[in-house]
Design a protein around this motif. Sequence first.
Motif, PDB file in Angstrom:
ATOM      1  N   ASN A 115      92.739  50.471  71.553  1.00 30.46           N
ATOM      2  CA  ASN A 115      94.174  50.288  71.800  1.00 30.46           C
ATOM      3  C   ASN A 115      94.670  51.457  72.632  1.00 30.46           C
ATOM      4  OD1 ASN A 115      95.556  48.612  68.872  1.00 30.46           O
ATOM      5  ND2 ASN A 115      93.711  48.188  70.025  1.00 30.46           N
ATOM      6  N   GLU A 116      95.194  51.177  73.791  1.00 27.21           N
ATOM      7  CA  GLU A 116      95.686  52.235  74.673  1.00 27.21           C
ATOM      8  C   GLU A 116      97.144  52.574  74.370  1.00 27.21           C
ATOM      9  OE1 GLU A 116      95.684  54.560  76.690  1.00 27.21           O
ATOM     10  OE2 GLU A 116      93.701  54.730  77.571  1.00 27.21           O
ATOM     11  N   ARG A 117      97.689  53.514  75.157  1.00 30.76           N
ATOM     12  CA  ARG A 117      99.007  54.090  74.891  1.00 30.76           C
ATOM     13  C   ARG A 117     100.150  53.144  75.243  1.00 30.76           C
ATOM     14  NH1 ARG A 117      97.300  58.838  78.476  1.00 30.76           N
ATOM     15  NH2 ARG A 117      95.337  57.802  78.006  1.00 30.76           N
ATOM     16  N   ASP A 118     101.331  53.456  74.694  1.00 30.26           N
ATOM     17  CA  ASP A 118     102.544  52.663  74.878  1.00 30.26           C
ATOM     18  C   ASP A 118     103.571  53.437  75.711  1.00 30.26           C
ATOM     19  OD1 ASP A 118     101.487  50.675  73.190  1.00 30.26           O
ATOM     20  OD2 ASP A 118     102.209  51.743  71.419  1.00 30.26           O
ATOM     21  N   GLU A 119     104.698  52.778  75.936  1.00 31.55           N
ATOM     22  CA  GLU A 119     105.908  53.375  76.518  1.00 31.55           C
ATOM     23  C   GLU A 119     105.762  53.753  77.996  1.00 31.55           C
ATOM     24  OE1 GLU A 119     107.401  56.430  73.903  1.00 31.55           O
ATOM     25  OE2 GLU A 119     106.844  55.269  72.145  1.00 31.55           O
ATOM     26  N   LEU A 120     104.829  53.063  78.683  1.00 26.17           N
ATOM     27  CA  LEU A 120     104.748  53.177  80.141  1.00 26.17           C
ATOM     28  C   LEU A 120     105.113  51.855  80.816  1.00 26.17           C
ATOM     29  CD1 LEU A 120     101.478  55.284  80.639  1.00 26.17           C
ATOM     30  CD2 LEU A 120     103.849  56.039  80.924  1.00 26.17           C
ATOM     31  N   GLY A 121     105.635  50.925  80.026  1.00 28.20           N
ATOM     32  CA  GLY A 121     106.005  49.624  80.553  1.00 28.20           C
ATOM     33  C   GLY A 121     105.225  48.519  79.872  1.00 28.20           C
ATOM     34  N   PRO A 122     105.676  47.265  80.024  1.00 27.88           N
ATOM     35  CA  PRO A 122     105.039  46.149  79.335  1.00 27.88           C
ATOM     36  C   PRO A 122     103.638  45.845  79.842  1.00 27.88           C
ATOM     37  CG  PRO A 122     106.676  45.335  80.874  1.00 27.88           C
ATOM     38  CD  PRO A 122     106.845  46.823  80.833  1.00 27.88           C
ATOM     39  N   ASN A 123     103.285  46.341  81.025  1.00 27.37           N
ATOM     40  CA  ASN A 123     101.986  46.028  81.608  1.00 27.37           C
ATOM     41  C   ASN A 123     101.132  47.269  81.836  1.00 27.37           C
ATOM     42  OD1 ASN A 123     102.519  43.135  81.835  1.00 27.37           O
ATOM     43  ND2 ASN A 123     104.050  43.758  83.328  1.00 27.37           N
ATOM     44  N   LEU A 124     101.391  48.286  81.065  1.00 20.77           N
ATOM     45  CA  LEU A 124     100.564  49.487  80.985  1.00 20.77           C
ATOM     46  C   LEU A 124     100.553  49.944  79.528  1.00 20.77           C
ATOM     47  CD1 LEU A 124     101.401  51.819  84.032  1.00 20.77           C
ATOM     48  CD2 LEU A 124      99.295  50.541  83.630  1.00 20.77           C
ATOM     49  N   VAL A 125      99.427  50.368  79.023  1.00 22.29           N
ATOM     50  CA  VAL A 125      98.131  50.479  79.668  1.00 22.29           C
ATOM     51  C   VAL A 125      97.243  49.389  79.090  1.00 22.29           C
ATOM     52  CG1 VAL A 125      96.086  51.951  79.922  1.00 22.29           C
ATOM     53  CG2 VAL A 125      98.370  52.971  80.016  1.00 22.29           C
ATOM     54  N   PRO A 126      96.337  48.777  79.868  1.00 20.59           N
ATOM     55  CA  PRO A 126      95.487  47.737  79.288  1.00 20.59           C
ATOM     56  C   PRO A 126      94.632  48.260  78.145  1.00 20.59           C
ATOM     57  CG  PRO A 126      95.324  47.729  81.696  1.00 20.59           C
ATOM     58  CD  PRO A 126      96.089  48.954  81.314  1.00 20.59           C
ATOM     59  N   ASP A 127      94.633  47.541  77.032  1.00 22.93           N
ATOM     60  CA  ASP A 127      93.620  47.774  76.006  1.00 22.93           C
ATOM     61  C   ASP A 127      92.268  47.361  76.592  1.00 22.93           C
ATOM     62  OD1 ASP A 127      95.690  48.530  74.350  1.00 22.93           O
ATOM     63  OD2 ASP A 127      95.825  46.584  73.354  1.00 22.93           O
ATOM     64  N   TYR A 128      91.188  47.839  75.978  1.00 24.25           N
ATOM     65  CA  TYR A 128      89.900  47.568  76.619  1.00 24.25           C
ATOM     66  C   TYR A 128      88.755  47.492  75.630  1.00 24.25           C
ATOM     67  CZ  TYR A 128      89.411  52.739  76.435  1.00 24.25           C
ATOM     68  OH  TYR A 128      89.353  54.056  76.042  1.00 24.25           O
ATOM     69  N   GLU A 163      89.325  64.891  85.689  1.00 26.32           N
ATOM     70  CA  GLU A 163      88.153  64.745  86.560  1.00 26.32           C
ATOM     71  C   GLU A 163      86.933  64.265  85.778  1.00 26.32           C
ATOM     72  OE1 GLU A 163      85.582  67.437  89.768  1.00 26.32           O
ATOM     73  OE2 GLU A 163      87.401  68.225  88.839  1.00 26.32           O
ATOM     74  N   GLN A 164      86.881  64.605  84.487  1.00 23.47           N
ATOM     75  CA  GLN A 164      85.756  64.179  83.654  1.00 23.47           C
ATOM     76  C   GLN A 164      85.899  62.746  83.145  1.00 23.47           C
ATOM     77  OE1 GLN A 164      84.674  66.893  80.468  1.00 23.47           O
ATOM     78  NE2 GLN A 164      85.776  68.562  81.477  1.00 23.47           N
ATOM     79  N   ALA A 165      87.100  62.198  83.182  1.00 28.15           N
ATOM     80  CA  ALA A 165      87.369  60.914  82.531  1.00 28.15           C
ATOM     81  C   ALA A 165      86.637  59.775  83.227  1.00 28.15           C
ATOM     82  CB  ALA A 165      88.868  60.639  82.513  1.00 28.15           C
ATOM     83  N   ILE A 166      86.005  58.920  82.428  1.00 29.61           N
ATOM     84  CA  ILE A 166      85.333  57.750  82.972  1.00 29.61           C
ATOM     85  C   ILE A 166      86.119  56.496  82.599  1.00 29.61           C
ATOM     86  CG2 ILE A 166      83.093  58.890  82.877  1.00 29.61           C
ATOM     87  CD1 ILE A 166      82.416  57.107  80.480  1.00 29.61           C
ATOM     88  N   ALA A 167      86.029  55.492  83.433  1.00 28.81           N
ATOM     89  CA  ALA A 167      86.732  54.235  83.190  1.00 28.81           C
ATOM     90  C   ALA A 167      85.940  53.375  82.209  1.00 28.81           C
ATOM     91  CB  ALA A 167      86.940  53.478  84.490  1.00 28.81           C
ATOM     92  N   PRO A 168      86.623  52.648  81.331  1.00 29.14           N
ATOM     93  CA  PRO A 168      85.922  51.738  80.414  1.00 29.14           C
ATOM     94  C   PRO A 168      85.343  50.542  81.168  1.00 29.14           C
ATOM     95  CG  PRO A 168      88.297  51.510  80.182  1.00 29.14           C
ATOM     96  CD  PRO A 168      88.075  52.661  81.106  1.00 29.14           C
ATOM     97  N   ASP A 169      84.596  49.719  80.446  1.00 32.14           N
ATOM     98  CA  ASP A 169      83.866  48.627  81.088  1.00 32.14           C
ATOM     99  C   ASP A 169      84.701  47.382  81.357  1.00 32.14           C
ATOM    100  OD1 ASP A 169      81.299  49.888  81.209  1.00 32.14           O
ATOM    101  OD2 ASP A 169      81.085  49.562  79.055  1.00 32.14           O
ATOM    102  N   TYR A 170      85.674  47.071  80.473  1.00 32.90           N
ATOM    103  CA  TYR A 170      86.311  45.747  80.582  1.00 32.90           C
ATOM    104  C   TYR A 170      87.713  45.801  80.003  1.00 32.90           C
ATOM    105  CZ  TYR A 170      86.348  40.593  80.588  1.00 32.90           C
ATOM    106  OH  TYR A 170      86.619  39.266  80.831  1.00 32.90           O
ATOM    107  N   ALA A 171      88.703  45.500  80.834  1.00 26.48           N
ATOM    108  CA  ALA A 171      90.100  45.486  80.395  1.00 26.48           C
ATOM    109  C   ALA A 171      90.444  44.168  79.714  1.00 26.48           C
ATOM    110  CB  ALA A 171      91.033  45.719  81.582  1.00 26.48           C
ATOM    111  N   LEU A 172      91.294  44.246  78.690  1.00 28.39           N
ATOM    112  CA  LEU A 172      91.705  43.072  77.909  1.00 28.39           C
ATOM    113  C   LEU A 172      93.163  42.699  78.146  1.00 28.39           C
ATOM    114  CD1 LEU A 172      89.997  44.166  74.577  1.00 28.39           C
ATOM    115  CD2 LEU A 172      89.144  42.458  76.198  1.00 28.39           C
ATOM    116  N   SER A 173      93.842  43.384  79.040  1.00 31.13           N
ATOM    117  CA  SER A 173      95.272  43.296  79.372  1.00 31.13           C
ATOM    118  C   SER A 173      96.087  44.127  78.374  1.00 31.13           C
ATOM    119  CB  SER A 173      95.784  41.863  79.496  1.00 31.13           C
ATOM    120  OG  SER A 173      95.955  41.235  78.261  1.00 31.13           O
ATOM    121  N   SER A 174      97.352  44.322  78.683  1.00 30.90           N
ATOM    122  CA  SER A 174      98.146  45.351  78.010  1.00 30.90           C
ATOM    123  C   SER A 174      98.720  44.895  76.670  1.00 30.90           C
ATOM    124  CB  SER A 174      99.289  45.795  78.930  1.00 30.90           C
ATOM    125  OG  SER A 174      98.769  46.410  80.092  1.00 30.90           O
TER     126      SER A 174
END
Length: 552
Positions: free
Chosen positions: A286-299, A333-344
């Motif tokens: 579960n990703e973070r809230d309060e950046l808008g209805p379409n951020l951030v995608p859970d993954y 700079e160290q952060a890697i992207a997850p494999d698959y987004a599930l939408s926000s």
Amino acid sequence: MNRHFRTLALASTAAAVLALSGCSDEGSDFDISQQLGPDPVLPEPQSQLLPDLKVAEVVGWQDGETPTVPEGLTVTAYATDLANPRTVHTLPNGDVLVVQGRAPGGKPTERPKDLIRGWIMSIAHGGGGGPQKESNLITLLRDADRDGTVDERHDLLTGLNSPFGVAFADNTLYVAAADAILAYPYELGQDSITEEPRVLTPLPGGPINHHWTKDLALSPDGQFLYASVGSNSNAAERGMEAEKGRAAIWQVDRETGAARIFASGLRNPNGLTIHPETGTLWTVVNERDELGPNLVPDYMTSVQENAFYGWPYSYYGQHVDARVHPPRPEMVEQAIAPDYALSSHVAALGMTFAMGSAMPEPFTNGAFVGEHGSWNRSAFNGYKVIYIPFENGMPSGQPVDVVTGFLDGDSARGRPVGVGIDGTGALLVADDAGNAVWRVAPADGTVIPEPIATDASPAAAAATAPAAGTAATPPAGQPAPDAAPGAANGTTGRIAPAPTDAAPSGDTPPGVVTPAPAAPGTGATDGETVTQPAQPQIAPAVQPPAAVEDTD
């Protein structure tokens, strides 16, 4: 202003927020399908005084109502009259454990948004209507004749401290409570556990314990447990000292309790599960809230050892969260992207793989994900179980809705959480608001020849499961195929123990640490006092501590 009038004022503010946000069309034209898959569309973050809110009040299931499943599947109530079932877990003999838990009490209300959020959650979580039963227990469900219905039901453990994850190995049942991993002596077939547990290791707990659900998975070689520990805030607004050992997946030695951070920067990981062919650990977050209805995608993502996934400094790789101060570009700079987004804001909480199950095509090689459902968008998202196809150990296509019907207009009959495979190979879905476990099975009655335990290693699962093309036993009256056990694909994913003298260095994830000698304390047990080792000295998952600006 005294407390009574302050509470009334905050409640009035909450009502105003709901009323105003209900009229919001912010982001309503955004196509959420753009956020499904490995490369999601990420709109610009929004700073909202009144964030989008749409709360589905839980009304429960009426007599005769069930969720909806596609053609070729059938859904029935496996167990009802539960008390906030969160996860399901199948033992090697086919018995199913249902972990029921409620959030720990005593969480402080520090800001107006805490009161508003708590009020919203009380509506959104519900409980299926009517008075609430005692929760925080583990119930054993036994389908002795493997016909898909429960023949026996026993409360195995009661009086726990907000349990969530469980694992079983070597006649030991491990339970992840809100503040510790407990180890109970247990032999298959027992209907109750009366012996006191030992505390394998403490976990970060209260008094705040913002994300309290702590999941477990057994490593393929059986030496380690993986434990998920969510963050203590949305975006580190309480400061990094409050995040020590959090937003991370721990690796815990089953024999000694020695623990280390396996991967970090994961805001609220759950659904820990091992890929049955590759032996790789996977999770949903579960990703973070309060950046808008379409951020951030859970993954959903495979979990790389010593990897950093960004929280709180960045999201979905190296997209900086400007709310966090001071900025940490070296961490981003160290952060890697997850494999698959599930939408926000789908609130994915459960995950299990289909391989070796009785599920028919096209649900034989992929992952089921339980999406608890949004409350912080102007349109609902989630509230269903989806299936994501895999190929060569990785997601390979768009998700398919498998279990729906939890929403009824603007109300919710229930909310799916954990998912698992029962002893016959059917899909089980824990519904924590509808107080039920649903069983989704092939409509033709197909079952697997023998149970496959949730904790089975890839090699064991492959040896038990039939070969591809003969994955299950047909219903009674049909001839059995000439099945032979299939071989495992890929490696077993064995994980070598990390050196015990490893230590955190700079901004790299921490190394192995060993708990201090045991000291008396109170653990999460049936109400009894136990001996509890001192908290392992695990450095913050994202370090060093930093001052964080409260964007409210």
